[in-house]
Scaffold this active site. Structure first.
Site, short mmCIF file in Angstrom:
data_model
loop_
_atom_site.label_atom_id
_atom_site.label_comp_id
_atom_site.label_asym_id
_atom_site.label_seq_id
_atom_site.Cartn_x
_atom_site.Cartn_y
_atom_site.Cartn_z
N LYS A 116 -12.03 -4.37 -0.83
CA LYS A 116 -10.92 -3.60 -0.40
C LYS A 116 -10.79 -2.58 0.08
O LYS A 116 -9.84 -1.71 1.27
CB LYS A 116 -9.45 -4.91 -0.67
CG LYS A 116 -9.69 -5.68 -0.67
CD LYS A 116 -8.33 -7.02 -1.56
CE LYS A 116 -8.16 -8.13 -1.02
NZ LYS A 116 -8.82 -9.14 -2.18
N GLU A 200 -1.10 -1.16 -3.20
CA GLU A 200 -0.21 -1.03 -2.36
C GLU A 200 0.95 -1.67 -2.38
O GLU A 200 1.70 -2.10 -2.98
CB GLU A 200 -0.73 -2.83 -1.37
CG GLU A 200 -2.20 -2.06 -1.19
CD GLU A 200 -2.52 -3.59 0.50
OE1 GLU A 200 -3.03 -3.32 0.20
OE2 GLU A 200 -1.75 -4.36 0.02
N HIS A 235 1.05 -16.22 -4.04
CA HIS A 235 0.12 -15.19 -2.96
C HIS A 235 -1.24 -16.42 -2.91
O HIS A 235 -2.29 -15.72 -1.97
CB HIS A 235 -0.66 -13.91 -3.79
CG HIS A 235 0.02 -13.03 -4.40
ND1 HIS A 235 1.20 -12.77 -3.72
CD2 HIS A 235 0.94 -13.49 -5.20
CE1 HIS A 235 2.33 -11.69 -4.40
NE2 HIS A 235 1.41 -11.86 -5.25
N ARG A 297 -16.70 -13.86 5.80
CA ARG A 297 -17.21 -14.83 5.52
C ARG A 297 -15.69 -16.55 6.62
O ARG A 297 -14.91 -16.26 6.54
CB ARG A 297 -16.59 -16.09 4.02
CG ARG A 297 -14.96 -15.42 3.12
CD ARG A 297 -15.20 -16.05 1.51
NE ARG A 297 -13.79 -15.33 0.89
CZ ARG A 297 -12.65 -16.35 1.62
NH1 ARG A 297 -12.60 -17.17 2.22
NH2 ARG A 297 -11.44 -15.67 0.99
#
Length: 661
Positions: A116, A200, A235, A297
């Site tokens: 990420k 984040e 999440h 993917r």
């Protein structure tokens, strides 16, 4: 076209890959762990090979063992599915080094987009907006805590190599940061073998929208429109749909272009997903979305894209891996109607969605136009604590969003899973929720509506319990009584009770039951007005034995009880046997117990420590997720009953406290 494929995965995605591969004429080779020896995908494959014990680290994450099987069987290709090794560049490289086609992007693309932090840096240079935060290499706890302070709480800690909600924690303030960081790193290590994280800013009212992209090796890249994956818990996506509600043509064009350019930037090949977070406070706007990550993917939710485009994404993966060009351009692609997918999990919404394990005594899914079921299990299988608890994906397709949600709700109402607790009733409530149907939702929708969705502990269903009790009584009577004098035809009567004697008048006795493992006493009443029958009573609910029809959905009888289904909710009813008590798992006292089968990964206290109510005591890991155990009251640690690293059973005593309450 390739001649054969080794499927380096398990469960429903392995079954899906095998079906498509066989339709294309490919020989299919499965690899499996000891826990999956009798799994459906193993039976479906042309051949199957054991690669190790149940833990994924010793089987499905062992690149060397999978490559060895591929070489020994002459596999032309390897399909990684999703999860496990699907986003590991080392795996793609190992395939290439051994002359095996990896059905996915090149290792360079996985490295560029699979992490990420690197992905954010790459797309930021290309002018794509990213969520504010820290995406660098430094991982010291003090440094990351300082970056979180700069960004401003609330923040998200996210595993660099993560996906599926693993290794992700929302942090509300600095006091919670260290514990959340430690937990995220430990979970990321277990799931991906990489403890690194990024920080984040948490976007308020976030909508999670992703673009499905596809690319071939000849420079052609397209997007297959968007999916909305905003309904989440922990999440983890719960319900996904396509197209996204409220998406405008302008925003779709901008977001789609950003996704395609991100794929081009890394020379992408195959199926991938570019994920964005959008600020949904004023509806979807093209100036308020941010790049989150790219999943290199296939995604769990790919069936909704297949439903609205009419494409088979797994077949496209095989064709692109065989060096074929995409058979269409962007202008050729259109959407048809609306599709919604619900992830059916073995988990208990009434207990904070804790994973549930056990035998699948019965498993029935609906059929019909516009309904699709993707599953990797069948009746008689075991849901184990080792892997993701998904039982199936239920997908509905209709002309409109309203029609698709109604069709999905009806399909969930016809779905039956007996054994482990499931979220099927919860999913149906979600489909019927007015705010969700009206398009007023974000990623916090489930957490804000737990009570309305009945995702909090509910009292047992008296009607279901009575129905189960009547079934058990009938079964008990039919099993009686073989002796040297032959079978007795005696029916249940006042004479059945052994707690006293009376000749005439009203007669009442207790029926001791276990309801979902908890003691419940029903009453059976005989009276002169109802000769030959009785009335079973719990609270204000009652039913007569000569009129056994009760408003229930279905019963599933098992050797030691009966599962009763009513309004989509499962209730296990058993006779209570005072002489059959599991002393180790008795409730009561001041013991902190394992909430599910799993692994005790950490203990934070020792005998003699003083603890406060709500303090973290230990961590249990099950199905790739961590669950914190906290002190039920102020007190002192008297005993640690299990060591970190031990596998523990549901209800096992782990820590004993001397409490002050």
């Amino acid at each position: 076209m390739l001649e054969s494929v080794l499927i380096a995965n398990r469960g429903e995605i392995a079954c899906r890959i095998i079906r498509t591969a066989k339709r294309l004429g490919l020989r299919t080779i499965a690899v499996y762990s000891e826990a999956d020896a009798d799994a459906l995908f193993v039976k479906m494959a042309d051949e199957a090979h054991l690669i190790g014990p149940a833990p994924a680290r010793e089987s499905y994450l062992r690149i060397d063992r999978i490559i060895d099987v591929a070489k020994r069987t002459g596999a032309a290709s390897v399909h990684p599915g999703y999860g496990f090794l699907s986003e590991r560049a080392e795996f793609a490289e190992a395939c290439a080094q051994n002359g095996i086609v990896f059905v996915g992007p090149p290792a360079s693309s996985i490295r560029a987009m699979g992490l990420k932090d690197a992905a954010k840096a790459l797309v930021e240079k290309a002018g794509v907006p990213v969520v504010p935060g820290y995406h660098g290499a430094r991982q010291e706890a003090d440094f990351l805590r300082a970056r979180a302070e700069e960004v401003g709480y609330p923040v998200l800690i996210k595993a660099v190599a993560g996906g599926g909600g693993k290794g992700m924690r929302r942090v509300e303030g600095s006091a919670d940061f260290d514990a959340a960081l430690e937990s995220a790193q430990r979970e990321a290590t277990g799931a991906f073998g990489d403890p690194r994280v990024l920080i984040e800013k948490y976007i308020l009212a976030p909508r999670h929208i992703e673009m499905q992209i596809f690319a071939d090796a000849h420079g052609n890249v397209v997007h297959l429109f968007e999916r909305d994956c905003s309904l989440q818990r922990r999440h983890q996506k719960v319900i996904e749909e396509a197209p996204a509600p409220g998406m405008t043509p302008e925003m779709r064009a901008i977001m789609g272009k950003a996704a395609v350019e991100a794929a081009r930037a890394v020379g992408y090949v195959g199926a991938g997903t570019v994920e964005f977070i959008a600020d949904g406070r004023e509806g979807l706007r093209p100036d308020r979305f941010y790049f989150m990550e790219m999943n290199t993917r296939l995604q769990v939710e790919h069936p909704v894209t297949e439903a609205i485009t009419g494409l088979d994404l797994v077949e496209l993966q095989f064709r692109v891996a065989s060096d074929e060009s995409l058979p269409f351009s962007q202008d050729d692609l259109t959407t048809d109607g609306h599709a919604v997918e619900a992830r059916l999990y073995a988990e208990d919404p009434e207990k904070e969605f804790l994973p549930s394990t056990g035998k699948l005594w019965a498993l029935d899914f609906p059929e019909g136009e516009g309904i699709r079921i993707d599953t990797g299990v069948q009746a008689g299988d075991e849901v184990t604590p080792f892997y993701d608890p998904m039982i199936a994906k239920v997908i509905a397709h209709a002309e409109t969003r309203e029609g698709a949600l109604t069709k999905l709700a009806d399909a969930l109402g016809e779905t039956l899973v007996a054994g482990p607790k499931t979220n099927v009733a919860f999913l149906r409530k979600l489909c019927e929720a007015e705010e969700f149907r009206a398009g007023r939702f974000d990623t916090g929708f489930i957490d804000r509506n737990l009570d309305a969705l009945e995702a909090v502990e509910q009292p047992h269903d008296d009607i279901a319990v009575i129905d189960g009790a009547l079934t058990l009584m009938e079964r008990q009577a039919s099993e009686l009584q073989v002796s040297e004098f032959g079978r007795s035809d005696e029916v249940r009567s006042p004479w059945s009770f052994s707690d006293g004697f009376q000749m005439f008048g009203r007669r009442e006795g207790s029926i001791p039951l276990l309801v979902d493992g908890k003691r419940v006493d029903a009453r059976e009443i005989f009276s002169p007005e109802n000769v030959g029958s009785s009335v079973v009573v719990i609270g204000d609910a009652r039913k007569s034995t000569d009129d056994p029809e009760i408003s229930i959905d279905r019963e599933v009888e098992v050797p030691d009880g009966v599962y009763v289904f009513r309004n989509g909710r499962q209730t296990l009813v058993q006779f209570f046997d005072a002489f059959d008590v599991d002393l180790e798992h008795l409730n009561g006292g001041d013991s902190v117990r394992a909430p599910m089968h799993g692994k005790l990964v950490a203990v934070f206290v020792k005998p003699g420590d003083r603890v406060e109510k709500g303090q973290r005591l230990a961590i249990v890991e099950a199905m790739k997720m961590e669950h914190a155990l906290v002190a039920p009251a102020d007190g002192e640690v008297a005993e640690i009953a299990a060591e970190p690293g031990a596998q523990v059973a549901e209800g096992a005593r782990l820590i004993v406290l001397k409490t002050e309450e």
